[in-house]
Scaffold this motif. Structure first.
Motif, PDB file in Angstrom:
ATOM      1  N   LEU A   1      16.482  46.824  56.986  1.00  0.00           N
ATOM      2  CA  LEU A   1      15.964  47.628  55.880  1.00  0.00           C
ATOM      3  C   LEU A   1      17.126  47.912  54.937  1.00  0.00           C
ATOM      4  O   LEU A   1      18.099  48.563  55.317  1.00  0.00           O
ATOM      5  N   LEU A   2      17.033  47.406  53.721  1.00  0.00           N
ATOM      6  CA  LEU A   2      18.105  47.506  52.730  1.00  0.00           C
ATOM      7  C   LEU A   2      17.736  48.512  51.661  1.00  0.00           C
ATOM      8  O   LEU A   2      16.642  48.452  51.095  1.00  0.00           O
ATOM      9  N   LEU A   3      18.657  49.417  51.369  1.00  0.00           N
ATOM     10  CA  LEU A   3      18.501  50.366  50.273  1.00  0.00           C
ATOM     11  C   LEU A   3      19.480  49.974  49.171  1.00  0.00           C
ATOM     12  O   LEU A   3      20.691  49.921  49.401  1.00  0.00           O
ATOM     13  N   ILE A   4      18.953  49.685  47.990  1.00  0.00           N
ATOM     14  CA  ILE A   4      19.779  49.352  46.837  1.00  0.00           C
ATOM     15  C   ILE A   4      19.815  50.567  45.927  1.00  0.00           C
ATOM     16  O   ILE A   4      18.758  51.056  45.506  1.00  0.00           O
ATOM     17  N   VAL A   5      21.018  51.066  45.631  1.00  0.00           N
ATOM     18  CA  VAL A   5      21.186  52.192  44.709  1.00  0.00           C
ATOM     19  C   VAL A   5      21.844  51.620  43.461  1.00  0.00           C
ATOM     20  O   VAL A   5      23.045  51.372  43.438  1.00  0.00           O
ATOM     21  N   GLU A   6      21.030  51.390  42.445  1.00  0.00           N
ATOM     22  CA  GLU A   6      21.468  50.708  41.228  1.00  0.00           C
ATOM     23  C   GLU A   6      20.674  51.243  40.043  1.00  0.00           C
ATOM     24  O   GLU A   6      19.446  51.249  40.085  1.00  0.00           O
ATOM     25  N   ASP A   7      21.363  51.711  39.001  1.00  0.00           N
ATOM     26  CA  ASP A   7      20.664  52.268  37.847  1.00  0.00           C
ATOM     27  C   ASP A   7      20.231  51.227  36.826  1.00  0.00           C
ATOM     28  O   ASP A   7      19.422  51.508  35.965  1.00  0.00           O
ATOM     29  N   ASP A   8      20.725  50.019  36.928  1.00  0.00           N
ATOM     30  CA  ASP A   8      20.294  48.926  36.058  1.00  0.00           C
ATOM     31  C   ASP A   8      19.032  48.328  36.678  1.00  0.00           C
ATOM     32  O   ASP A   8      19.094  47.583  37.664  1.00  0.00           O
ATOM     33  N   ALA A   9      17.871  48.662  36.093  1.00  0.00           N
ATOM     34  CA  ALA A   9      16.582  48.284  36.688  1.00  0.00           C
ATOM     35  C   ALA A   9      16.427  46.774  36.835  1.00  0.00           C
ATOM     36  O   ALA A   9      15.942  46.301  37.867  1.00  0.00           O
ATOM     37  N   SER A  10      16.836  46.012  35.828  1.00  0.00           N
ATOM     38  CA  SER A  10      16.641  44.559  35.914  1.00  0.00           C
ATOM     39  C   SER A  10      17.529  43.951  36.996  1.00  0.00           C
ATOM     40  O   SER A  10      17.077  43.100  37.770  1.00  0.00           O
ATOM     41  N   PHE A  11      18.789  44.381  37.087  1.00  0.00           N
ATOM     42  CA  PHE A  11      19.661  43.872  38.145  1.00  0.00           C
ATOM     43  C   PHE A  11      19.125  44.291  39.511  1.00  0.00           C
ATOM     44  O   PHE A  11      19.140  43.507  40.466  1.00  0.00           O
ATOM     45  N   GLY A  12      18.628  45.519  39.620  1.00  0.00           N
ATOM     46  CA  GLY A  12      18.052  45.994  40.872  1.00  0.00           C
ATOM     47  C   GLY A  12      16.861  45.165  41.318  1.00  0.00           C
ATOM     48  O   GLY A  12      16.715  44.842  42.493  1.00  0.00           O
ATOM     49  N   ARG A  13      15.990  44.788  40.353  1.00  0.00           N
ATOM     50  CA  ARG A  13      14.828  43.956  40.678  1.00  0.00           C
ATOM     51  C   ARG A  13      15.256  42.568  41.160  1.00  0.00           C
ATOM     52  O   ARG A  13      14.724  42.052  42.143  1.00  0.00           O
ATOM     53  N   VAL A  14      16.206  41.971  40.453  1.00  0.00           N
ATOM     54  CA  VAL A  14      16.682  40.638  40.835  1.00  0.00           C
ATOM     55  C   VAL A  14      17.283  40.676  42.235  1.00  0.00           C
ATOM     56  O   VAL A  14      16.988  39.825  43.083  1.00  0.00           O
ATOM     57  N   LEU A  15      18.124  41.666  42.484  1.00  0.00           N
ATOM     58  CA  LEU A  15      18.761  41.806  43.795  1.00  0.00           C
ATOM     59  C   LEU A  15      17.702  42.042  44.878  1.00  0.00           C
ATOM     60  O   LEU A  15      17.762  41.445  45.959  1.00  0.00           O
ATOM     61  N   SER A  16      16.726  42.888  44.585  1.00  0.00           N
ATOM     62  CA  SER A  16      15.656  43.171  45.550  1.00  0.00           C
ATOM     63  C   SER A  16      14.894  41.907  45.916  1.00  0.00           C
ATOM     64  O   SER A  16      14.690  41.618  47.099  1.00  0.00           O
TER      65      SER A  16
END
Length: 178
Positions: free
Chosen positions: A6-21
């Motif tokens: 289970l990975l938690l990504i804490v990132e305020d850049d929504a587009s980068f967060g989506r790509v990483l997710s």
């Protein structure tokens, strides 16, 4: 949500967060994405992530280091990787002291992050990257560092860097600061 990854990504850049997710989901991770410290805290009330990716510079009241500390306190066994566009020795040392297992400079991709999760123990012969830093990148990093020091005051930043204010403004127009 449960699972062994289970990975938690804490990132305020929504587009980068989506790509990483999406990229980590394709690799079999269950992914949660928080845009800031408060959202991260809400997730921690309901979930126990095994892995975390934290951006060093977040919008809002808390920095990535605050997030790392809270994640480590929540679960000392969690594998935490810190990503930053403004790498420095000081922040790397602090991130590791607060509980991160690795510290990566952007641009880092999913392969780099997953390798960091799998390479927790230190080594006497670290792999050196073949990505030489260009003069433009060094200049940009220094400009951004001084911008942060001056709370994004362009006139004061130009004065400290010894350049004309208009020259700095033109450079900032070419490469936007968020």
């Amino acid at each position: 949500m449960s699972g062994d990854r289970l990975l938690l990504i804490v990132e305020d850049d929504a587009s980068f967060g989506r790509v990483l997710s999406r990229s980590f989901e394709r690799r079999g991770y269950t992914v949660l994405h928080a845009a800031n410290f408060d959202e991260m805290q809400d997730f921690l009330k309901q979930h126990n992530p095994t892995h975390a990716v934290v951006d060093m510079k977040l919008d809002g009241k808390a920095s990535g280091l605050t997030c790392v500390q809270a994640l480590h306190e929540h679960d000392p066994e969690m594998l935490i990787v810190v990503l930053t566009g403004f790498a420095s020795i000081n922040t790397a040392v602090e991130a590791i002291k607060l509980g991160a297992c690795q510290y990566l400079a952007k641009p880092s991709n999913t392969d780099d992050i997953e390798a960091a999760f799998n390479h927790v123990a230190g080594t006497e012969e670290p792999e050196l990257t073949n990505r030489p830093t260009s003069l433009k990148n060094l200049e940009w990093e220094r400009i951004h560092e001084v911008l942060v020091e001056t709370d994004f005051n362009i006139s004061e930043t130009a004065r400290r860097l010894g350049m004309h204010r208009r020259t700095l403004a033109r450079k900032l127009e070419k490469q936007r600061v968020k």
